[in-house]
Design a protein around this motif. Structure first.
Motif, PDB file in Angstrom:
ATOM      1  N   PHE A 271       0.832  -0.991  -0.071  1.00  9.74           N
ATOM      2  CA  PHE A 271      -0.102   0.215  -0.108  1.00  9.74           C
ATOM      3  C   PHE A 271       0.772   1.378  -0.070  1.00  9.74           C
ATOM      4  O   PHE A 271       0.715   2.526  -0.591  1.00  9.74           O
ATOM      5  CB  PHE A 271      -1.076   0.050   1.224  1.00  9.74           C
ATOM      6  N   ALA A 272       1.896   1.177   0.687  1.00 14.10           N
ATOM      7  CA  ALA A 272       2.975   2.377   0.878  1.00 14.10           C
ATOM      8  C   ALA A 272       3.284   2.725  -0.545  1.00 14.10           C
ATOM      9  O   ALA A 272       3.603   3.709  -0.958  1.00 14.10           O
ATOM     10  CB  ALA A 272       3.854   2.127   1.775  1.00 14.10           C
ATOM     11  N   ARG A 273       3.727   1.382  -1.383  1.00 14.21           N
ATOM     12  CA  ARG A 273       4.277   1.899  -2.429  1.00 14.21           C
ATOM     13  C   ARG A 273       3.073   2.372  -3.490  1.00 14.21           C
ATOM     14  O   ARG A 273       3.551   3.057  -4.506  1.00 14.21           O
ATOM     15  CB  ARG A 273       4.800   0.241  -3.147  1.00 14.21           C
ATOM     16  N   ILE A 274       2.158   1.704  -3.412  1.00 13.68           N
ATOM     17  CA  ILE A 274       1.045   2.473  -4.389  1.00 13.68           C
ATOM     18  C   ILE A 274       0.859   3.703  -4.188  1.00 13.68           C
ATOM     19  O   ILE A 274       0.510   4.699  -5.198  1.00 13.68           O
ATOM     20  CB  ILE A 274      -0.200   1.350  -4.201  1.00 13.68           C
ATOM     21  N   ASN A 275       0.703   4.216  -2.842  1.00 14.34           N
ATOM     22  CA  ASN A 275       0.575   5.516  -2.376  1.00 14.34           C
ATOM     23  C   ASN A 275       1.612   6.273  -2.860  1.00 14.34           C
ATOM     24  O   ASN A 275       1.302   7.360  -3.474  1.00 14.34           O
ATOM     25  CB  ASN A 275       0.424   5.636  -1.044  1.00 14.34           C
ATOM     26  N   LEU A 276       2.692   5.859  -2.876  1.00 21.03           N
ATOM     27  CA  LEU A 276       3.900   6.830  -3.496  1.00 21.03           C
ATOM     28  C   LEU A 276       3.820   7.032  -4.896  1.00 21.03           C
ATOM     29  O   LEU A 276       4.178   7.903  -5.448  1.00 21.03           O
ATOM     30  CB  LEU A 276       4.985   6.189  -2.982  1.00 21.03           C
ATOM     31  N   SER A 277       3.454   5.885  -5.515  1.00 22.39           N
ATOM     32  CA  SER A 277       3.412   5.753  -6.884  1.00 22.39           C
ATOM     33  C   SER A 277       2.228   6.972  -7.352  1.00 22.39           C
ATOM     34  O   SER A 277       2.634   7.587  -8.319  1.00 22.39           O
ATOM     35  CB  SER A 277       3.035   4.586  -7.380  1.00 22.39           C
ATOM     36  N   LEU A 278       1.195   6.676  -6.793  1.00 29.17           N
ATOM     37  CA  LEU A 278      -0.029   7.683  -6.927  1.00 29.17           C
ATOM     38  C   LEU A 278       0.339   9.096  -6.744  1.00 29.17           C
ATOM     39  O   LEU A 278       0.053  10.187  -7.625  1.00 29.17           O
ATOM     40  CB  LEU A 278      -1.235   7.329  -6.167  1.00 29.17           C
ATOM     41  N   LEU A 279       1.023   9.428  -5.706  1.00 23.95           N
ATOM     42  CA  LEU A 279       1.627  10.807  -5.453  1.00 23.95           C
ATOM     43  C   LEU A 279       2.393  11.306  -6.324  1.00 23.95           C
ATOM     44  O   LEU A 279       2.398  12.310  -6.815  1.00 23.95           O
ATOM     45  CB  LEU A 279       2.269  10.847  -3.970  1.00 23.95           C
ATOM     46  N   ALA A 280       3.428  10.299  -6.993  1.00 26.37           N
ATOM     47  CA  ALA A 280       4.475  10.693  -7.873  1.00 26.37           C
ATOM     48  C   ALA A 280       3.642  11.155  -9.301  1.00 26.37           C
ATOM     49  O   ALA A 280       4.057  12.148  -9.892  1.00 26.37           O
ATOM     50  CB  ALA A 280       5.348   9.813  -8.244  1.00 26.37           C
ATOM     51  N   LEU A 281       2.606  10.187  -9.363  1.00 28.56           N
ATOM     52  CA  LEU A 281       1.647  10.686 -10.652  1.00 28.56           C
ATOM     53  C   LEU A 281       0.941  11.856 -10.669  1.00 28.56           C
ATOM     54  O   LEU A 281       0.904  12.643 -11.430  1.00 28.56           O
ATOM     55  CB  LEU A 281       0.856   9.435 -10.808  1.00 28.56           C
ATOM     56  N   VAL A 282       0.405  12.219  -9.612  1.00 32.75           N
ATOM     57  CA  VAL A 282      -0.187  13.473  -9.312  1.00 32.75           C
ATOM     58  C   VAL A 282       0.798  14.649  -9.519  1.00 32.75           C
ATOM     59  O   VAL A 282       0.381  15.719  -9.931  1.00 32.75           O
ATOM     60  CB  VAL A 282      -1.095  13.615  -7.960  1.00 32.75           C
ATOM     61  N   ILE A 283       1.961  14.703  -8.746  1.00 34.58           N
ATOM     62  CA  ILE A 283       3.004  15.716  -8.955  1.00 34.58           C
ATOM     63  C   ILE A 283       3.232  16.014 -10.455  1.00 34.58           C
ATOM     64  O   ILE A 283       3.346  16.920 -10.706  1.00 34.58           O
ATOM     65  CB  ILE A 283       4.261  15.270  -8.293  1.00 34.58           C
ATOM     66  N   LEU A 284       3.525  14.674 -11.014  1.00 30.73           N
ATOM     67  CA  LEU A 284       3.791  14.908 -12.523  1.00 30.73           C
ATOM     68  C   LEU A 284       2.769  15.427 -13.227  1.00 30.73           C
ATOM     69  O   LEU A 284       2.961  16.444 -14.277  1.00 30.73           O
ATOM     70  CB  LEU A 284       4.097  13.364 -13.162  1.00 30.73           C
ATOM     71  N   ILE A 285       1.545  15.212 -13.116  1.00 31.97           N
ATOM     72  CA  ILE A 285       0.371  15.759 -13.703  1.00 31.97           C
ATOM     73  C   ILE A 285       0.146  17.284 -13.593  1.00 31.97           C
ATOM     74  O   ILE A 285       0.217  18.193 -14.413  1.00 31.97           O
ATOM     75  CB  ILE A 285      -0.969  14.996 -13.538  1.00 31.97           C
ATOM     76  N   VAL A 286       0.241  17.821 -12.194  1.00 27.56           N
ATOM     77  CA  VAL A 286       0.543  18.928 -11.906  1.00 27.56           C
ATOM     78  C   VAL A 286       1.503  20.019 -12.701  1.00 27.56           C
ATOM     79  O   VAL A 286       1.403  20.966 -13.334  1.00 27.56           O
ATOM     80  CB  VAL A 286       0.223  19.231 -10.513  1.00 27.56           C
ATOM     81  N   TYR A 287       2.507  19.108 -12.594  1.00 20.62           N
ATOM     82  CA  TYR A 287       3.773  19.744 -13.027  1.00 20.62           C
ATOM     83  C   TYR A 287       3.490  20.165 -14.858  1.00 20.62           C
ATOM     84  O   TYR A 287       3.854  21.055 -15.298  1.00 20.62           O
ATOM     85  CB  TYR A 287       5.041  18.926 -12.744  1.00 20.62           C
ATOM     86  N   LEU A 288       3.063  19.089 -15.312  1.00 19.64           N
ATOM     87  CA  LEU A 288       2.973  18.981 -17.058  1.00 19.64           C
ATOM     88  C   LEU A 288       1.931  20.064 -17.068  1.00 19.64           C
ATOM     89  O   LEU A 288       2.156  20.738 -17.861  1.00 19.64           O
ATOM     90  CB  LEU A 288       2.501  17.605 -17.444  1.00 19.64           C
ATOM     91  N   ALA A 289       0.741  20.252 -16.336  1.00 18.99           N
ATOM     92  CA  ALA A 289      -0.357  21.022 -16.653  1.00 18.99           C
ATOM     93  C   ALA A 289       0.084  22.758 -16.415  1.00 18.99           C
ATOM     94  O   ALA A 289      -0.132  23.362 -17.227  1.00 18.99           O
ATOM     95  CB  ALA A 289      -1.652  20.778 -15.616  1.00 18.99           C
ATOM     96  N   THR A 290       1.168  22.958 -15.343  1.00 17.66           N
ATOM     97  CA  THR A 290       1.458  24.022 -15.273  1.00 17.66           C
ATOM     98  C   THR A 290       2.571  24.571 -16.303  1.00 17.66           C
ATOM     99  O   THR A 290       2.735  25.644 -16.767  1.00 17.66           O
ATOM    100  CB  THR A 290       2.162  24.418 -13.754  1.00 17.66           C
ATOM    101  N   THR A 291       3.347  23.341 -16.771  1.00 22.93           N
ATOM    102  CA  THR A 291       4.372  23.723 -17.694  1.00 22.93           C
ATOM    103  C   THR A 291       3.564  24.386 -18.920  1.00 22.93           C
ATOM    104  O   THR A 291       4.258  25.170 -19.635  1.00 22.93           O
ATOM    105  CB  THR A 291       5.450  22.638 -17.741  1.00 22.93           C
ATOM    106  N   PHE A 292       2.805  23.467 -19.464  1.00 24.64           N
ATOM    107  CA  PHE A 292       2.315  23.646 -20.764  1.00 24.64           C
ATOM    108  C   PHE A 292       1.267  24.809 -20.752  1.00 24.64           C
ATOM    109  O   PHE A 292       0.956  25.449 -21.657  1.00 24.64           O
ATOM    110  CB  PHE A 292       1.663  22.233 -21.253  1.00 24.64           C
ATOM    111  N   SER A 293       0.791  25.191 -19.734  1.00 26.86           N
ATOM    112  CA  SER A 293      -0.088  26.470 -19.368  1.00 26.86           C
ATOM    113  C   SER A 293       0.625  27.549 -19.500  1.00 26.86           C
ATOM    114  O   SER A 293       0.061  28.657 -20.027  1.00 26.86           O
ATOM    115  CB  SER A 293      -1.214  26.218 -18.403  1.00 26.86           C
ATOM    116  N   ASP A 294       1.564  27.741 -18.703  1.00 22.68           N
ATOM    117  CA  ASP A 294       2.429  29.008 -18.602  1.00 22.68           C
ATOM    118  C   ASP A 294       3.573  29.125 -19.188  1.00 22.68           C
ATOM    119  O   ASP A 294       4.025  30.262 -19.487  1.00 22.68           O
ATOM    120  CB  ASP A 294       2.544  29.503 -17.106  1.00 22.68           C
ATOM    121  N   GLY A 295       4.197  27.958 -19.671  1.00 20.86           N
ATOM    122  CA  GLY A 295       5.768  28.039 -20.121  1.00 20.86           C
ATOM    123  C   GLY A 295       5.652  27.768 -21.574  1.00 20.86           C
ATOM    124  O   GLY A 295       6.923  27.399 -22.370  1.00 20.86           O
ATOM    125  N   ALA A 296       4.602  27.573 -22.384  1.00 20.39           N
ATOM    126  CA  ALA A 296       4.680  27.043 -23.733  1.00 20.39           C
ATOM    127  C   ALA A 296       5.197  28.413 -24.591  1.00 20.39           C
ATOM    128  O   ALA A 296       4.864  29.652 -24.201  1.00 20.39           O
ATOM    129  CB  ALA A 296       3.340  27.092 -24.130  1.00 20.39           C
TER     130      ALA A 296
END
Length: 120
Positions: free
Chosen positions: A7-32
């Protein structure tokens, strides 16, 4: 069988995925890059401009938008780095350049003091 370590590994993977999605969303919205034809731009001074006082963005060169793109200036005014006069052209002469571009949306932009606001 799932253990607490699994469960800890799954939670860590999900957290990493959420961070990646937020990073990509902000990168492509204000850094294009405005010249790349990316699908959208952040509602502030677009890339390729310099922020000025009073909600104005100074363009050093025309913003070139590709097909299927949008530009939202967020109510900011686009102004040339040098305004035109009776004897001199503005620099740059064009604010937004659409070279054969299709399906382009430009919104919330005030274009001031250019020889040509949008050239298509």
């Amino acid at each position: 069988m799932l253990t607490s370590r699994s469960f800890a590994r799954i939670n860590l993977s999900l957290l990493a995925l959420v961070i990646l999605i937020v990073y990509l969303a902000t990168t492509f919205s204000d850094g294009a890059n405005a010249n790349s034809g990316a699908s959208s731009y952040f509602a502030a001074c677009p890339p390729g401009t310099q922020p000025l006082a009073g909600s104005k963005c100074s363009l050093l060169s025309p913003l070139s938008l590709g097909s299927n793109s949008s530009l939202d200036c967020g109510g900011n005014a686009l102004v040339p780095s040098r305004s035109g006069t009776a004897s001199h052209r503005s620099e740059p002469e064009v604010a937004i350049f659409l070279d054969g571009s299709k399906t382009v949306v430009i919104k919330n932009c005030i274009i001031e003091h250019f020889d040509f606001g949008v050239f298509a």
